[in-house]
Design an enzyme around this catalytic site. Structure first.
Site, PDB file in Angstrom:
ATOM      1  N   ARG A   1     -20.638 -17.394  -2.345  1.00 16.09           N
ATOM      2  CA  ARG A   1     -21.089 -18.811  -3.092  1.00 16.09           C
ATOM      3  C   ARG A   1     -20.752 -18.497  -4.575  1.00 16.09           C
ATOM      4  NH1 ARG A   1     -25.852 -20.549  -3.490  1.00 16.09           N
ATOM      5  NH2 ARG A   1     -26.752 -18.536  -3.033  1.00 16.09           N
TER       6      ARG A   1
ATOM      7  N   HIS B   1      -0.003   1.785 -13.027  1.00 13.10           N
ATOM      8  CA  HIS B   1       0.490   0.418 -13.770  1.00 13.10           C
ATOM      9  C   HIS B   1       1.985   0.899 -13.965  1.00 13.10           C
ATOM     10  CE1 HIS B   1       1.042  -3.210 -16.184  1.00 13.10           C
ATOM     11  NE2 HIS B   1       1.977  -2.295 -16.967  1.00 13.10           N
TER      12      HIS B   1
ATOM     13  N   ILE C   1     -11.325  -6.439 -11.558  1.00  9.92           N
ATOM     14  CA  ILE C   1     -12.610  -5.465 -10.883  1.00  9.92           C
ATOM     15  C   ILE C   1     -13.814  -6.265 -11.650  1.00  9.92           C
ATOM     16  CG2 ILE C   1     -13.878  -3.403 -10.732  1.00  9.92           C
ATOM     17  CD1 ILE C   1     -11.454  -3.496  -9.053  1.00  9.92           C
TER      18      ILE C   1
ATOM     19  N   ASP D   1      -5.487  -2.732 -18.654  1.00 11.20           N
ATOM     20  CA  ASP D   1      -4.471  -1.837 -18.919  1.00 11.20           C
ATOM     21  C   ASP D   1      -4.573  -1.032 -20.067  1.00 11.20           C
ATOM     22  OD1 ASP D   1      -3.197  -2.504 -16.505  1.00 11.20           O
ATOM     23  OD2 ASP D   1      -2.068  -3.871 -17.704  1.00 11.20           O
TER      24      ASP D   1
ATOM     25  N   GLU E   1       6.121   6.353  -9.280  1.00 14.13           N
ATOM     26  CA  GLU E   1       4.551   6.186  -8.784  1.00 14.13           C
ATOM     27  C   GLU E   1       4.117   7.060  -7.862  1.00 14.13           C
ATOM     28  OE1 GLU E   1       3.275   2.166  -8.683  1.00 14.13           O
ATOM     29  OE2 GLU E   1       4.943   1.267  -9.606  1.00 14.13           O
TER      30      GLU E   1
ATOM     31  N   GLY F   1       0.721  -1.279   0.008  1.00 16.19           N
ATOM     32  CA  GLY F   1       0.008   0.096  -0.144  1.00 16.19           C
ATOM     33  C   GLY F   1       0.808   1.272   0.043  1.00 16.19           C
ATOM     34  N   SER F   2       2.101   1.062  -0.521  1.00 16.55           N
ATOM     35  CA  SER F   2       2.868   2.392  -0.467  1.00 16.55           C
ATOM     36  C   SER F   2       1.964   3.463  -1.291  1.00 16.55           C
ATOM     37  CB  SER F   2       4.334   2.110  -0.959  1.00 16.55           C
ATOM     38  OG  SER F   2       4.309   1.929  -2.451  1.00 16.55           O
ATOM     39  N   ASN F   3       1.601   3.060  -2.408  1.00 19.63           N
ATOM     40  CA  ASN F   3       0.708   4.204  -3.166  1.00 19.63           C
ATOM     41  C   ASN F   3      -0.483   4.645  -2.518  1.00 19.63           C
ATOM     42  OD1 ASN F   3       1.872   4.685  -5.980  1.00 19.63           O
ATOM     43  ND2 ASN F   3       2.016   2.382  -5.917  1.00 19.63           N
TER      44      ASN F   3
HETATM   45  C1  GRF Z   1       2.943  -0.835  -8.023  1.00 18.62           C
HETATM   46  O1  GRF Z   1       3.999  -1.149  -8.593  1.00 18.62           O
HETATM   47  C2  GRF Z   1       1.577  -0.531  -9.063  1.00 18.62           C
HETATM   48  O2  GRF Z   1       2.023   0.223  -9.879  1.00 18.62           O
HETATM   49  C3  GRF Z   1       0.960  -1.869  -9.015  1.00 18.62           C
HETATM   50  O3  GRF Z   1       1.331  -2.460  -7.956  1.00 18.62           O
HETATM   51  C4  GRF Z   1       2.218  -1.761  -7.089  1.00 18.62           C
HETATM   52  C5  GRF Z   1       1.747  -1.303  -5.772  1.00 18.62           C
HETATM   53  O4  GRF Z   1       2.664  -1.328  -4.849  1.00 18.62           O
HETATM   54  N1  GRF Z   1      -0.237  -1.662  -9.455  1.00 18.62           N
HETATM   55  P1  GRF Z   1       2.094  -0.639  -3.450  1.00 18.62           P
HETATM   56  O5  GRF Z   1       1.203  -1.520  -2.772  1.00 18.62           O
HETATM   57  O6  GRF Z   1       1.484   0.753  -3.839  1.00 18.62           O
HETATM   58  O7  GRF Z   1       3.479  -0.589  -2.658  1.00 18.62           O
END
Ligand code: GRF
Length: 199
Positions: A67, A113, A97, A154, A183, A16-18
């Protein structure tokens, strides 16, 4: 820009770094948005821990709890509607999704991405596979792309891209690190652009 805060759901599966980058940027730049939900297919992961720490509602929702796939899709849709979600940000969410959710939120679901789409995208292209393919191709540039999510992997409209160099001695791991830092700047910038464009 519309000053009414948009209600955001962030979907995660991993560190979850983003998600963290988005959360901090919203506060630091006083963006008209609020993350009201962290949804994950995993009950335990860095993203869910972060949500709990910052008192953001965390919701564990996985196909395995239902289920049928349709029931799972309906539960996701209901969770989003109940919370009056305006925008869905995918941040390392490693599941498809459901089509019903994509259809209900046209150009309201956003993904990041780790390549310069349309290159190195598509089904099965995620994580280290992307960086391995970039290095194998001999490209001297890579980067990240924020795009809308549609029914095709994508392929949705691109919102913003940033590039980074691929260095001669890069490994997939060193390139992944450089792209991830890219990112963390790109996703908040794309959100800001998106919020500017929202009615
Ligand atoms: C990132 O490289 C993003 O581009 C991809 O998954 C990774 C997520 O990393 N969709 P994080 O969990 O946000 O660290």
């Amino acid at each position: 820009m519309n000053d009414k805060k948009k209600r955001l759901a962030v979907f995660c599966s991993g560190t979850g770094s983003n998600f963290k980058a988005l959360f901090h940027a919203i506060i630091e730049r006083a963006l008209p948005a609020e993350i009201v939900l962290c949804l994950s297919n995993r009950s335990q992961c860095g993203a869910m821990d972060f949500a709990r720490e910052y008192e953001i509602e965390s919701l564990h929702l996985s196909e395995t709890q239902f289920r049928t796939y349709d029931e799972f899709a309906s539960a996701m849709l209901q969770a989003l509607r109940e919370r009056r979600i305006d925008l869905i940000m995918l941040a390392g969410y490693l599941r498809k999704i459901p089509d019903a959710v994509i259809a209900a939120y046209p150009e309201k679901i956003v993904n990041i991405h780790p390549s310069l789409l349309p290159q190195f995208g598509g089904h099965g292209m995620y994580g280290m596979r992307v960086h391995e393919a970039v290095i194998a191709s001999g490209e001297t540039r890579s980067g990240a792309t924020v795009h809308f999510v549609n029914e095709e992997y994508d392929k949705g409209r691109i919102i913003k891209q940033n590039h980074v160099p691929v260095l001669p001695d890069d490994t997939p791991e060193t390139l992944a690190e450089r792209v991830l830092l890219c990112e963390h700047r790109l996703y908040p910038a794309a959100l800001e652009k998106l919020l500017d464009e929202q009615p």
